[in-house]
Design a protein around this motif. Structure first.
Motif, PDB file in Angstrom:
ATOM      1  N   ILE A 123       0.837  -1.204   0.000  1.00  0.00           N
ATOM      2  CA  ILE A 123       0.000   0.000   0.000  1.00  0.00           C
ATOM      3  C   ILE A 123       0.871   1.253   0.000  1.00  0.00           C
ATOM      4  O   ILE A 123       0.638   2.208  -0.754  1.00  0.00           O
ATOM      5  N   PHE A 124       1.903   1.253   0.851  1.00  0.00           N
ATOM      6  CA  PHE A 124       2.771   2.419   0.969  1.00  0.00           C
ATOM      7  C   PHE A 124       3.481   2.712  -0.351  1.00  0.00           C
ATOM      8  O   PHE A 124       3.527   3.859  -0.815  1.00  0.00           O
ATOM      9  N   MET A 125       4.021   1.682  -0.976  1.00  0.00           N
ATOM     10  CA  MET A 125       4.773   1.879  -2.215  1.00  0.00           C
ATOM     11  C   MET A 125       3.871   2.235  -3.391  1.00  0.00           C
ATOM     12  O   MET A 125       4.334   2.792  -4.386  1.00  0.00           O
TER      13      MET A 125
ATOM     14  N   VAL B  66      12.225  -2.139   1.920  1.00  0.00           N
ATOM     15  CA  VAL B  66      11.967  -2.347   0.493  1.00  0.00           C
ATOM     16  C   VAL B  66      13.228  -2.028  -0.317  1.00  0.00           C
ATOM     17  O   VAL B  66      13.556  -2.721  -1.289  1.00  0.00           O
ATOM     18  N   SER B  67      13.961  -0.984   0.082  1.00  0.00           N
ATOM     19  CA  SER B  67      15.178  -0.591  -0.633  1.00  0.00           C
ATOM     20  C   SER B  67      16.215  -1.694  -0.601  1.00  0.00           C
ATOM     21  O   SER B  67      16.883  -1.973  -1.610  1.00  0.00           O
ATOM     22  N   GLN B  68      16.358  -2.339   0.545  1.00  0.00           N
ATOM     23  CA  GLN B  68      17.326  -3.418   0.675  1.00  0.00           C
ATOM     24  C   GLN B  68      16.931  -4.606  -0.201  1.00  0.00           C
ATOM     25  O   GLN B  68      17.793  -5.264  -0.788  1.00  0.00           O
ATOM     26  N   LEU B  69      15.640  -4.867  -0.290  1.00  0.00           N
ATOM     27  CA  LEU B  69      15.177  -5.974  -1.127  1.00  0.00           C
ATOM     28  C   LEU B  69      15.532  -5.748  -2.593  1.00  0.00           C
ATOM     29  O   LEU B  69      15.853  -6.683  -3.322  1.00  0.00           O
TER      30      LEU B  69
ATOM     31  N   GLN C 126       7.912   8.445  -1.928  1.00  0.00           N
ATOM     32  CA  GLN C 126       7.859   7.674  -0.687  1.00  0.00           C
ATOM     33  C   GLN C 126       8.904   8.176   0.316  1.00  0.00           C
ATOM     34  O   GLN C 126       8.652   8.215   1.521  1.00  0.00           O
ATOM     35  N   TYR C 127      10.071   8.567  -0.207  1.00  0.00           N
ATOM     36  CA  TYR C 127      11.114   9.073   0.682  1.00  0.00           C
ATOM     37  C   TYR C 127      10.669  10.385   1.338  1.00  0.00           C
ATOM     38  O   TYR C 127      10.893  10.603   2.540  1.00  0.00           O
TER      39      TYR C 127
END
Length: 281
Positions: free
Chosen positions: A170-172, A251-254, A265-266
């Motif tokens: 949802i956030f992304m 999510v960034s690490q993924l 988002q940032y």
């Protein structure tokens, strides 16, 4: 002339008395009857400071501490189901005749949760006066199994992992996402809406009913859709508990990217009061 018997005179007098009862008395009597039929009237209006002060003057410090302890216990028991606690229920079941000191009691209860339990009591709905106990949801480690809700890095609570996956979707997607998108993503993780999952049971019921009752998600009908379609939003509990920056880092690490890669988002994550700006950015 016809004579009137004493019994007839008595009946006439009684009838006149019934007709001449003031309307205000009738209303008062009706209200009293309603309270008698349904038990004590627990309707609650926020007391004034003078009412609180008068209520406190009639209590010893030991009595006040006891009432605070009872409210703390009541909230802890209710919170086990992760469903918001209503102020009306606290007043009805615990405060009762002490309702006039409610503001003072809830202030002490809030301090107790923070100082003794390390929890925060938050009023998430100021209109209907509902509370939750905040327990910060932490993102799971970004390893090869991290997006598998059956192994979310927290084996003791796989439902938290499933919830975190949905919240991240949802956030992304900008804060709102169609139900079909959520299910398509979960299918890749071997979580299907139909049938019984070995870990989650009835997944559709868990997500669209239980997570919604807990105020972790909002499940909203999309207008003018036939057949009906729905979309998901973050719930009021998630807005208070979840750090958007930690979610974005996860999510960034993924994806092996920097958080700034997702500029919108940032920006939202850095403005989130639950988030702390990462040290390495």
């Amino acid at each position: 002339m016809n004579s009137v018997s004493p019994k007839s005179k008595a009946r006439v007098t009684m009838s006149q008395r019934r007709r001449t009862v003031p309307l205000s008395q009738k209303r008062a009597s009706k209200g009293s009857q309603a309270r008698d039929d349904s038990g004590e009237d627990y309707s609650f209006t926020q007391p004034t400071s003078s009412q609180v002060q008068r209520g406190l003057e009639r209590l010893t410090s030991a009595q006040l501490d006891q009432k605070m302890a009872e409210v703390v216990q009541f909230i802890l028991i209710k919170d086990q189901k992760k469903i918001p606690i209503k102020r009306a229920d606290i007043v009805k079941h615990v405060m009762k005749e002490y309702r006039n000191i409610y503001p003072e009691v809830i202030k002490g209860v809030t301090q107790t949760f923070e100082q003794v339990f390390g929890l925060k009591l938050v009023e998430i709905d100021t209109k209907n006066h509902m509370y939750i106990l905040i327990n910060k949801l932490e993102p799971v480690p970004a390893d090869e199994n991290s997006m598998d809700p059956g192994n979310p890095g927290n084996p003791g609570n796989p439902r938290t992992g499933l919830l975190f996956v949905i919240l991240s979707i949802i956030f992304m997607k900008g804060g709102v996402v169609k139900e079909s998108v959520v299910w398509n993503t979960l299918k890749k993780l071997r979580v299907e809406p139909g049938g019984k999952h070995e870990v989650f049971g009835d997944v559709k019921r868990l997500i669209t009913e239980e997570f919604v009752r807990q105020k972790n998600l909002e499940y909203v009908r999309i207008p003018h859709t036939d057949p009906p379609e729905h979309e998901f939003h973050w719930g009021m509990r998630a807005e208070k508990e979840v750090s958007k920056m930690k979610m974005l880092q996860f999510v960034s690490q993924l994806h092996d990217q920097e958080p700034q890669t997702w500029s919108q988002q940032y920006k939202e994550a850095t403005a989130d009061p639950n988030s702390q700006r990462p040290r390495n950015v």
